[in-house]
Design a protein around this motif. Structure first.
Motif, PDB file in Angstrom:
ATOM      1  N   LEU A 101     -17.238  17.910  38.266  1.00  0.00           N
ATOM      2  CA  LEU A 101     -16.178  18.753  37.707  1.00  0.00           C
ATOM      3  C   LEU A 101     -16.714  19.821  36.759  1.00  0.00           C
ATOM      4  CD1 LEU A 101     -13.423  16.063  37.038  1.00  0.00           C
ATOM      5  CD2 LEU A 101     -13.670  17.571  39.020  1.00  0.00           C
ATOM      6  N   SER A 102     -17.916  19.616  36.254  1.00  0.00           N
ATOM      7  CA  SER A 102     -18.495  20.610  35.339  1.00  0.00           C
ATOM      8  C   SER A 102     -18.675  21.969  36.007  1.00  0.00           C
ATOM      9  CB  SER A 102     -19.836  20.107  34.797  1.00  0.00           C
ATOM     10  OG  SER A 102     -19.644  19.000  33.928  1.00  0.00           O
ATOM     11  N   TYR A 103     -18.809  21.971  37.340  1.00  0.00           N
ATOM     12  CA  TYR A 103     -18.952  23.246  38.061  1.00  0.00           C
ATOM     13  C   TYR A 103     -17.630  24.011  38.155  1.00  0.00           C
ATOM     14  CZ  TYR A 103     -23.638  21.885  39.645  1.00  0.00           C
ATOM     15  OH  TYR A 103     -24.964  21.543  39.714  1.00  0.00           O
ATOM     16  N   ALA A 104     -16.512  23.350  37.858  1.00  0.00           N
ATOM     17  CA  ALA A 104     -15.200  23.984  38.033  1.00  0.00           C
ATOM     18  C   ALA A 104     -14.716  24.733  36.806  1.00  0.00           C
ATOM     19  CB  ALA A 104     -14.166  22.919  38.407  1.00  0.00           C
ATOM     20  N   ILE A 105     -15.471  24.661  35.715  1.00  0.00           N
ATOM     21  CA  ILE A 105     -15.027  25.267  34.458  1.00  0.00           C
ATOM     22  C   ILE A 105     -15.663  26.649  34.266  1.00  0.00           C
ATOM     23  CG2 ILE A 105     -14.938  24.995  31.948  1.00  0.00           C
ATOM     24  CD1 ILE A 105     -13.181  23.040  33.658  1.00  0.00           C
ATOM     25  N   ASP A 106     -14.811  27.640  34.173  1.00  0.00           N
ATOM     26  CA  ASP A 106     -15.244  29.029  33.967  1.00  0.00           C
ATOM     27  C   ASP A 106     -15.366  29.263  32.464  1.00  0.00           C
ATOM     28  OD1 ASP A 106     -15.675  31.733  33.845  1.00  0.00           O
ATOM     29  OD2 ASP A 106     -14.035  32.275  35.196  1.00  0.00           O
ATOM     30  N   ARG A 107     -16.534  29.023  31.929  1.00  0.00           N
ATOM     31  CA  ARG A 107     -16.751  29.092  30.487  1.00  0.00           C
ATOM     32  C   ARG A 107     -16.554  30.505  29.935  1.00  0.00           C
ATOM     33  NH1 ARG A 107     -19.399  25.654  33.206  1.00  0.00           N
ATOM     34  NH2 ARG A 107     -19.763  23.505  32.498  1.00  0.00           N
ATOM     35  N   GLU A 108     -17.028  31.499  30.664  1.00  0.00           N
ATOM     36  CA  GLU A 108     -16.928  32.873  30.166  1.00  0.00           C
ATOM     37  C   GLU A 108     -15.481  33.319  30.042  1.00  0.00           C
ATOM     38  OE1 GLU A 108     -19.302  34.434  28.844  1.00  0.00           O
ATOM     39  OE2 GLU A 108     -20.873  33.032  29.454  1.00  0.00           O
ATOM     40  N   THR A 109     -14.647  32.898  30.974  1.00  0.00           N
ATOM     41  CA  THR A 109     -13.219  33.219  30.884  1.00  0.00           C
ATOM     42  C   THR A 109     -12.590  32.553  29.668  1.00  0.00           C
ATOM     43  OG1 THR A 109     -12.938  33.617  33.252  1.00  0.00           O
ATOM     44  CG2 THR A 109     -10.977  32.946  32.028  1.00  0.00           C
ATOM     45  N   ILE A 110     -12.960  31.309  29.422  1.00  0.00           N
ATOM     46  CA  ILE A 110     -12.433  30.588  28.255  1.00  0.00           C
ATOM     47  C   ILE A 110     -12.873  31.264  26.963  1.00  0.00           C
ATOM     48  CG2 ILE A 110     -12.550  28.411  26.972  1.00  0.00           C
ATOM     49  CD1 ILE A 110     -12.693  26.987  29.706  1.00  0.00           C
ATOM     50  N   ILE A 111     -14.146  31.640  26.900  1.00  0.00           N
ATOM     51  CA  ILE A 111     -14.663  32.306  25.701  1.00  0.00           C
ATOM     52  C   ILE A 111     -13.950  33.635  25.480  1.00  0.00           C
ATOM     53  CG2 ILE A 111     -16.707  33.443  24.721  1.00  0.00           C
ATOM     54  CD1 ILE A 111     -18.363  31.226  26.174  1.00  0.00           C
ATOM     55  N   LYS A 112     -13.731  34.356  26.555  1.00  0.00           N
ATOM     56  CA  LYS A 112     -13.079  35.662  26.448  1.00  0.00           C
ATOM     57  C   LYS A 112     -11.613  35.542  26.053  1.00  0.00           C
ATOM     58  CE  LYS A 112     -12.241  39.913  29.097  1.00  0.00           C
ATOM     59  NZ  LYS A 112     -12.434  40.594  30.417  1.00  0.00           N
ATOM     60  N   SER A 113     -10.893  34.590  26.643  1.00  0.00           N
ATOM     61  CA  SER A 113      -9.448  34.518  26.414  1.00  0.00           C
ATOM     62  C   SER A 113      -9.069  33.691  25.192  1.00  0.00           C
ATOM     63  CB  SER A 113      -8.748  33.958  27.653  1.00  0.00           C
ATOM     64  OG  SER A 113      -9.235  32.674  27.955  1.00  0.00           O
ATOM     65  N   VAL A 114      -9.767  32.573  24.978  1.00  0.00           N
ATOM     66  CA  VAL A 114      -9.412  31.693  23.852  1.00  0.00           C
ATOM     67  C   VAL A 114     -10.127  32.114  22.572  1.00  0.00           C
ATOM     68  CG1 VAL A 114      -9.433  29.322  22.988  1.00  0.00           C
ATOM     69  CG2 VAL A 114      -8.963  29.756  25.404  1.00  0.00           C
ATOM     70  N   LEU A 115     -11.412  32.441  22.698  1.00  0.00           N
ATOM     71  CA  LEU A 115     -12.224  32.764  21.518  1.00  0.00           C
ATOM     72  C   LEU A 115     -12.376  34.269  21.299  1.00  0.00           C
ATOM     73  CD1 LEU A 115     -15.097  30.148  22.034  1.00  0.00           C
ATOM     74  CD2 LEU A 115     -12.978  29.883  20.726  1.00  0.00           C
ATOM     75  N   GLY A 154     -14.179  36.271  22.788  1.00  0.00           N
ATOM     76  CA  GLY A 154     -15.591  36.619  22.851  1.00  0.00           C
ATOM     77  C   GLY A 154     -16.444  36.040  21.743  1.00  0.00           C
ATOM     78  N   GLU A 155     -15.835  35.307  20.804  1.00  0.00           N
ATOM     79  CA  GLU A 155     -16.571  34.788  19.654  1.00  0.00           C
ATOM     80  C   GLU A 155     -17.097  33.378  19.939  1.00  0.00           C
ATOM     81  OE1 GLU A 155     -14.578  35.249  15.946  1.00  0.00           O
ATOM     82  OE2 GLU A 155     -14.163  37.367  16.281  1.00  0.00           O
ATOM     83  N   GLY A 156     -18.128  33.323  20.771  1.00  0.00           N
ATOM     84  CA  GLY A 156     -18.740  32.059  21.131  1.00  0.00           C
ATOM     85  C   GLY A 156     -19.756  32.267  22.236  1.00  0.00           C
ATOM     86  N   GLN A 157     -20.409  31.182  22.625  1.00  0.00           N
ATOM     87  CA  GLN A 157     -21.418  31.243  23.669  1.00  0.00           C
ATOM     88  C   GLN A 157     -21.228  30.050  24.595  1.00  0.00           C
ATOM     89  OE1 GLN A 157     -22.909  30.689  20.241  1.00  0.00           O
ATOM     90  NE2 GLN A 157     -22.057  32.721  19.892  1.00  0.00           N
ATOM     91  N   ALA A 158     -21.491  30.252  25.885  1.00  0.00           N
ATOM     92  CA  ALA A 158     -21.378  29.162  26.853  1.00  0.00           C
ATOM     93  C   ALA A 158     -22.292  28.011  26.454  1.00  0.00           C
ATOM     94  CB  ALA A 158     -21.723  29.663  28.248  1.00  0.00           C
ATOM     95  N   ALA A 159     -21.777  26.799  26.540  1.00  0.00           N
ATOM     96  CA  ALA A 159     -22.537  25.607  26.127  1.00  0.00           C
ATOM     97  C   ALA A 159     -23.028  24.837  27.348  1.00  0.00           C
ATOM     98  CB  ALA A 159     -21.666  24.705  25.262  1.00  0.00           C
ATOM     99  N   TYR A 160     -24.217  24.275  27.228  1.00  0.00           N
ATOM    100  CA  TYR A 160     -24.745  23.414  28.277  1.00  0.00           C
ATOM    101  C   TYR A 160     -25.535  22.232  27.713  1.00  0.00           C
ATOM    102  CZ  TYR A 160     -28.885  26.351  27.391  1.00  0.00           C
ATOM    103  OH  TYR A 160     -29.921  27.033  26.782  1.00  0.00           O
ATOM    104  N   SER A 161     -25.751  22.201  26.386  1.00  0.00           N
ATOM    105  CA  SER A 161     -26.537  21.133  25.774  1.00  0.00           C
ATOM    106  C   SER A 161     -26.040  20.859  24.366  1.00  0.00           C
ATOM    107  CB  SER A 161     -28.015  21.542  25.716  1.00  0.00           C
ATOM    108  OG  SER A 161     -28.737  20.716  24.816  1.00  0.00           O
TER     109      SER A 161
END
Length: 518
Positions: free
Chosen positions: A292-306, A308-315
């Motif tokens: 399911l981790s492949y189904a999450i569009d992190r950049e869209t979440i960062i752009k719409s919720v934050l 743009g104030e954040g960075q995609a997380a992986y660790s």
């Protein structure tokens, strides 16, 4: 006639109410704020005790530890003026400063340090941070200013963990630490001491003249309880509070008032979907965490919720010196997610949702209702999963049922040693492993890493930990969240470049040096 009388009466009531709000209210605010008072828009508290409860910005004001962290998050002396480590005996010797006192005037000695650490290690107290101290073997106090702490084995992060606030033995000995009234009347040795706690309204603190690092400049600090995001924005605009952590969505409006500096501060604070591996679905199909981790569009979440104030997380240690950039990042790939689901035996049913062995791929993503960012993330994640055939939904709740929920939007992260918010979160049965995640290889890697002094070997262990984690993910990592603080322009001393921790905690690290100008 009767109608006119009622209208007149209503007008009189409105006039009186207006006078009360503008007259008495402003006078009262003037008394509570004044030129030497900082009012901070805070979360609510039910108990304050650093040995039991890690979260809470207020700990940095009321308590002090043997060590502290500076602007760059390096360990520096605090109540202890120095320390040394004897490798042969695995013993730390901390030398306390002379003349230390608690807020009530009683001397702070080595006995208080011993009491604090033993309180944390007492399993009956159910401390949230016990995992940080389990390497302690024995604590002795040769004299009032000397503490010797013998470890079972090397723990590289130990000086970091000695920043824990020291408790007064004379007030707590023999008490039930979890239920005693100290938690509502805390006494520490920090830069500020408790003056008044108006439950669910405000916590008022006044400067402590005996603070080891010098008398604070600001006389009074009020933590005004304003847990709602929109309410914080309104009270900043009205001038009822001087400072608050706000969301990216409200920052622009506050900045346009011209009264506040908006500090956008980097953090080591990440958000993720934490799966409950004790729940029916994820216990049976733990591989879903990866898929399911492949189904999450992190950049869209960062752009719409934050915004743009954040960075995609992986660790979980992405912001630290041991980050492994080469690991699988589970970048957005909905086609890959669907391919892996079908490879795993999931097929879409007549409703368009994936199903396997008679079980529909259906779950709820929970989020705390007082955190709008997490609520919005939960909704977006559920929406993105729905689009590929996962029957996911989102709910906001005032509190989380760790054992009863499917998964939730979780947050962790520390700017200090890599062991912090890693060992206790991902080790089997550790204090903050709320999800039931268990991986024996990871258990061993994290133990070895905290017990390895050689930096290159330690780096290799943490890099292997991250690689191993991608084989059986505990979370779906989403984003590291920047922290926006709105601060009145006449307040100086804040270090804008300091990397903050979980919940944006850390901005008050040098509160004693702050000033209110003019």
């Amino acid at each position: 006639m009767k109608k006119k009388f009622l209208v007149s009466l209503l007008c009189i009531c409105a006039l009186v109410t207006g006078l009360l709000l503008t007259g008495c209210g402003s006078s009262e605010d003037g008394e509570s704020k004044g030129g030497d008072t900082l009012v901070y828009g805070s979360q609510d508290y039910t108990a304050i005790n650093p040995a039991l409860y890690e979260h809470g910005e207020i700990n940095a004001l009321l308590f002090a530890g043997l060590t502290a962290h500076d602007e760059d998050n390096k360990v520096v002396p605090a109540l202890a003026e120095s320390w040394k480590f004897d490798e042969e005996s695995l013993t730390y010797t901390f030398q306390l400063r002379e003349g230390l006192t608690f807020h009530d005037g009683e001397a702070l000695t080595s006995a208080d340090v011993k009491f604090t650490l033993e309180a944390i290690l007492d399993e009956d107290n159910q401390s949230e941070i016990i995992s940080n101290y389990t390497d302690i073997d024995k604590i002795t106090c040769p004299d009032d200013l000397t503490v010797k702490i013998k470890l079972k084995q090397v723990n590289v992060a130990f000086p970091d963990y000695m920043s824990i606030g020291i408790l007064p033995k004379h007030l707590l000995e023999g008490e039930d630490l979890a239920t005693c009234d100290f938690n509502q009347n805390p006494v520490g040795a920090g830069p500020y001491k408790m003056k008044e706690w108006d439950t669910a309204q405000s916590i008022t603190m006044e400067k402590f003249d005996g603070y080891y690092n010098g008398e604070p400049n600001i006389g009074t600090v009020v933590f005004k309880i304003v847990p709602d995001t929109d309410a914080k924005a309104m009270q900043l605009k009205s001038g009822d509070i001087d400072m608050a952590q706000i969301t990216a969505k409200t920052a622009k409006d506050i900045e346009e008032t011209g009264d506040y500096n908006i500090f956008r501060m980097d953090t080591a604070d990440y958000r993720a979907i934490a799966y409950n591996f004790g729940s029916a679905l994820f216990k049976k199909y733990p591989e879903l965490a990866n898929i399911l981790s492949y189904a999450i569009d992190r950049e869209t979440i960062i752009k719409s919720v934050l915004l743009g104030e954040g960075q995609a997380a992986y660790s979980p240690i992405q912001k630290g010196e041991y980050n492994n950039e080469k690991i699988e990042k589970f970048s957005y790939d909905p086609e890959e997610c669907q391919r892996l689901l079908e490879e795993d035996g999931w097929k879409k049913n007549s409703d368009g949702f994936y199903e396997k062995d008679g079980t529909e791929l259906k779950f709820v993503i929970s989020a705390m209702s007082d955190d709008q960012v997490r609520v919005d993330m939960a909704k977006l994640c559920a929406n993105q999963l729905q689009k590929i055939g996962v029957n996911a939904s989102a709910e906001s709740k005032p509190s989380l049922d760790w054992a009863g929920q499917d998964c939730c939007i979780i947050g962790w992260g520390s700017p200090f040693d890599a062991d912090d918010h890693t060992y206790k979160v991902f080790s089997t049965d550790a204090g903050d492993n709320y999800t039931g995640y268990s991986n024996q290889k990871i258990d061993q890697l994290l133990k070895d890493a905290r017990h390895t002094e050689n930096q290159e070997k330690r780096k290799a262990l943490y890099q292997e930990f991250q690689e191993e984690m991608t084989k059986a993910m505990p979370y779906t990592f989403i984003a590291y969240v920047d922290a926006d603080y709105a601060i009145k322009k006449n307040i100086t001393g804040i270090t804008e470049k300091t990397v903050l921790g979980h919940h944006g905690v850390g901005v008050f690290w040098n509160i004693a040096d702050w000033k209110i100008e003019g």
